[in-house]
Design a protein around this motif. Structure first.
Motif, short mmCIF file in Angstrom:
data_model
loop_
_atom_site.label_atom_id
_atom_site.label_comp_id
_atom_site.label_asym_id
_atom_site.label_seq_id
_atom_site.Cartn_x
_atom_site.Cartn_y
_atom_site.Cartn_z
N LEU A 107 -9.11 -3.00 8.75
CA LEU A 107 -8.45 -2.26 7.96
C LEU A 107 -7.59 -2.89 7.10
O LEU A 107 -6.96 -3.63 7.60
CB LEU A 107 -8.02 -1.07 8.46
N ARG A 108 -7.39 -2.39 5.79
CA ARG A 108 -6.23 -2.67 4.82
C ARG A 108 -5.46 -1.35 4.69
O ARG A 108 -5.89 -0.43 4.07
CB ARG A 108 -6.75 -3.11 3.57
N VAL A 109 -4.30 -1.49 5.21
CA VAL A 109 -3.15 -0.16 5.06
C VAL A 109 -1.95 -1.05 4.34
O VAL A 109 -1.46 -1.83 4.77
CB VAL A 109 -2.91 0.47 6.04
N ASP A 110 -1.88 -0.46 3.03
CA ASP A 110 -0.46 -1.38 2.12
C ASP A 110 0.59 -0.58 2.32
O ASP A 110 0.74 0.75 2.46
CB ASP A 110 -0.93 -1.42 0.94
N ILE A 111 1.54 -1.21 2.19
CA ILE A 111 3.01 -0.25 2.04
C ILE A 111 3.72 -0.64 0.62
O ILE A 111 3.53 -1.96 0.35
CB ILE A 111 4.15 -0.83 2.86
N VAL A 112 3.81 0.18 -0.11
CA VAL A 112 4.32 0.14 -1.50
C VAL A 112 5.93 0.73 -1.47
O VAL A 112 6.20 1.78 -1.14
CB VAL A 112 3.59 1.19 -2.42
N ALA A 113 6.70 -0.34 -1.71
CA ALA A 113 8.24 0.12 -2.21
C ALA A 113 8.44 1.09 -3.39
O ALA A 113 8.11 0.77 -4.41
CB ALA A 113 8.95 -1.24 -2.05
N ILE A 114 9.26 2.02 -3.15
CA ILE A 114 9.65 2.82 -4.04
C ILE A 114 11.09 2.54 -4.49
O ILE A 114 11.80 2.32 -3.55
CB ILE A 114 9.44 4.28 -3.80
N HIS A 144 1.72 -0.53 -8.23
CA HIS A 144 1.43 -1.11 -7.17
C HIS A 144 0.53 -0.25 -6.41
O HIS A 144 -0.13 -0.81 -5.47
CB HIS A 144 2.75 -1.47 -6.15
N ILE A 145 0.57 0.96 -6.33
CA ILE A 145 -0.45 1.82 -5.89
C ILE A 145 -1.75 1.76 -6.58
O ILE A 145 -2.66 1.70 -5.80
CB ILE A 145 -0.06 3.54 -6.19
N ASP A 146 -1.91 1.65 -7.76
CA ASP A 146 -3.18 1.36 -8.34
C ASP A 146 -3.74 -0.02 -7.90
O ASP A 146 -4.95 -0.10 -7.75
CB ASP A 146 -3.15 1.38 -9.93
N ALA A 147 -2.65 -1.18 -7.77
CA ALA A 147 -3.22 -2.15 -7.28
C ALA A 147 -3.92 -2.31 -5.90
O ALA A 147 -5.04 -2.94 -5.61
CB ALA A 147 -2.17 -3.27 -7.34
N SER A 148 -3.14 -1.61 -5.25
CA SER A 148 -3.69 -1.31 -3.82
C SER A 148 -5.01 -0.50 -3.81
O SER A 148 -6.00 -0.92 -3.02
CB SER A 148 -2.94 -0.51 -3.05
N GLY A 204 -5.80 2.79 3.26
CA GLY A 204 -4.58 3.94 3.27
C GLY A 204 -3.47 3.23 2.55
O GLY A 204 -3.28 2.00 2.35
N ILE A 205 -2.44 3.92 2.27
CA ILE A 205 -1.28 3.50 1.65
C ILE A 205 -0.01 4.20 2.17
O ILE A 205 -0.03 5.38 2.52
CB ILE A 205 -1.16 3.55 0.11
N GLU A 235 1.82 11.09 -9.87
CA GLU A 235 0.18 11.01 -10.51
C GLU A 235 -0.70 9.88 -9.66
O GLU A 235 -1.76 10.00 -9.48
CB GLU A 235 0.55 10.53 -11.77
N GLY A 236 0.27 8.71 -9.09
CA GLY A 236 -0.66 7.70 -8.52
C GLY A 236 -0.96 8.50 -7.07
O GLY A 236 -2.21 7.90 -6.79
#
Length: 317
Positions: free
Chosen positions: A192-199, A207-211, A218-219, A235-236
């Protein structure tokens, strides 16, 4: 004469197993067997298991699954009374939570490590290791879930986070809640790939769209305050929902219960309205592990929502 309890000690690397080389860089170089030499175990027999030798900053989710599988193997051995996992501190809370989620325990499972290398004049590894072995041999810890023994504390895996980079007492809890029972999620999370995006203030959804483009399953958002962002992030999140990719909102604030109460176009309430799930207690690192375990178990959005609301509803299902 009563036989000694047998504790399995799984070596995975980390600072506890590290020495500095001629360049001054610390690298895992000591085996579990060598770390156990000279440790007073007070009538407890130990079984070293050499699993890997990595800094925990280098671990993949597949490595964490391997650690969890190795713990399961030792727990299934009737001669083993408890398990200790020697682990780097950078990702200690992630591996500990995965083991907790995947194994309903009837024996103590204790994670430990060190802040200072084995050749440091104030090395804390031997003391942490001796205390962890004692905790693993104590049947009273059998039904407390996975525990961390570190810096004189014995802490549950749920809500654990590293609070200091240079103190012996390095860990604490993000929220004061009872550690939920393990759901026994046995499904493998390795693929599985679950990414963490820093806000951060003024960020957009790049970065959400890149994930999404990278195929994330999951993000997790490490958001602001009680789990807030801005309208572009909302929106992302909406695009993630439309693509059936679950989004969990955590926070960069280390301590306190998170509440999705803010609106204004980008608050936690607004992200919930477009499908995001708020993580009440778990910070981003552990939220990623829980989300991966839920996705691997084919849980729906309502299950995910219940799980991140301190897990108590989920643990009963």
């Amino acid at each position: 004469m009563e036989s000694k309890k047998l504790v399995a000690v799984l070596a995975t690397g980390g600072t506890i197993a590290s020495k500095r080389d001629e360049s001054g860089a610390a690298k895992p170089s000591l085996t579990g067997e060598s770390l156990l030499c000279g440790i007073s175990t007070d009538n407890v027999a130990v079984k070293p298991v050499e699993l890997m030798a990595k800094d925990s900053s280098s671990l993949t989710i597949s490595d964490m699954q391997d650690i969890s599988d190795a713990v399961g193997k030792e727990l299934a051995d009737p001669t083993i009374s408890g398990v200790v996992i020697l682990h780097g501190t950078d990702a200690m809370e992630e591996s500990a939570l995965l083991v907790h989620l995947q194994h309903a325990l009837t024996k103590p499972v204790i994670f430990t490590g060190a802040q200072f290398t084995a050749d440091h004049p104030e090395s804390d590894g031997p003391g942490n290791l001796a205390a962890a072995i004692a905790a693993a041999a104590n049947a009273a810890n059998s039904h407390k879930g996975v525990l961390l023994c570190f810096g004189g504390k014995l802490l549950p895996a749920w809500g654990l986070y590293k609070r200091s980079a240079d103190e012996r007492d390095a860990f604490d809890l993000s929220g004061q809640v009872d550690c939920p029972d393990s759901p026994g999620f046995s499904q493998n999370v390795s693929n599985l790939r679950v990414d963490i995006v820093a806000i951060y203030p003024g960020c957009d959804a790049t970065h959400i769209d890149a994930s999404l483009k990278a195929g994330a399953n999951g993000i997790v958002l490490a958001a602001l305050g009680s789990g807030n962002a801005n309208p572009r992030i909302v929106e992302g999140v909406k695009r993630c929902t439309e693509n059936n990719v679950p989004v969990v909102v955590s926070s960069r604030v280390p301590v306190g219960g998170l509440v999705a109460g803010y609106g204004g176009g980008g608050g936690g309430h607004d992200m919930g309205a477009v499908g995001a799930v708020h993580s009440r207690t778990l910070r981003a690192g552990q939220a990623r592990i829980l989300l991966a375990a839920l996705i691997a178990s084919s849980k729906n959005r309502e299950d995910i929502k219940n799980a991140f609301n301190d897990f108590h509803k989920m643990a009963k299902t």
